[in-house]
Design an enzyme around this catalytic site. Structure first.
Site: not given
Length: 208
Positions: A88, A127, A154, A165, A13
């Site tokens: 959200r 990543r 991370r 998530r 996004k």
């Protein structure tokens, strides 16, 4: 043009929003950025938000809505905006519609960047991020190509965290797809392709 961006974490996004901003000059409004800026400035809303965040709690809807409303009133948002990370949930969507109505403005499109959850887990878990400058690169990159800093994974990019998530997104945010479909402004694009191909379709869907 006034746009709401939808899609799971890692769907791309932000990348599409940035391309739209660069080409058309829309105001890119990210709630995460708004909260960080308000806290840094020490504004009244920022102090309230910091209290919740320091306590490890979610910032309440009404406070987030006040922040977004304040941002939508800024000069640079008058020529069009892209809302990223807000609303959200359906309650926030209803509140947004109400605030926009008071401002005599409307949403033109809810753009859904659609990517299969398995692809997102694979994409994000491969990543790596630079500790120094935040640059991201594929797994296997040990030194940052930009500043020479150390690359690491991370916690947000570990498979179990990503899955959590995605579960939160499916529960809270996915119902927005039906909400905006009911308002006949939902536009869906397949995000599992090269960035420029996705962007070409985004522009076509938005008649830009």
């Amino acid at each position: 043009m006034n746009i709401v961006l939808l899609g799971g974490p890692g769907a791309g996004k932000g990348t599409q929003a940035q391309k739209l901003v660069e080409e058309f000059g829309f105001a890119h409004i990210s709630t995460g950025d708004l909260l960080r800026a308000a806290i840094k400035e020490g504004s009244k809303l920022g102090k309230k938000a910091k209290g919740y965040m320091d306590a490890g709690q979610l910032v309440p809807d009404d406070l987030v809505i006040d922040l977004v409303k304040e941002r939508l009133e800024a000069d640079d948002a008058q020529g069009g905006f892209i809302l990223d990370g807000f609303p959200r949930n359906t309650a926030q969507a209803v509140a947004l519609d109400s605030e926009l109505s008071i401002m005599e403005r409307t949403l033109d499109a809810a753009l859904l960047v659609s990517v299969d959850p398995d692809v997102i887990v694979k994409r994000l878990s491969s990543r790596r991020t630079c500790r120094s400058c935040g640059y991201t690169a594929p797994a296997g990159t040990e030194t940052c190509p930009r500043c020479g800093g150390e690359m690491y994974q991370r916690d947000d990019d570990k498979p179990e965290t990503i899955q959590h998530r995605l579960d939160v997104y499916a529960t809270q945010t996915a119902p927005l797809v039906e909400y905006y479909k009911g308002h006949s402004i939902l536009k869906e694009v397949d995000g599992d392709r090269p960035v420029d191909d996705v962007y070409a379709d985004v522009k076509a869907l938005l008649n830009l």
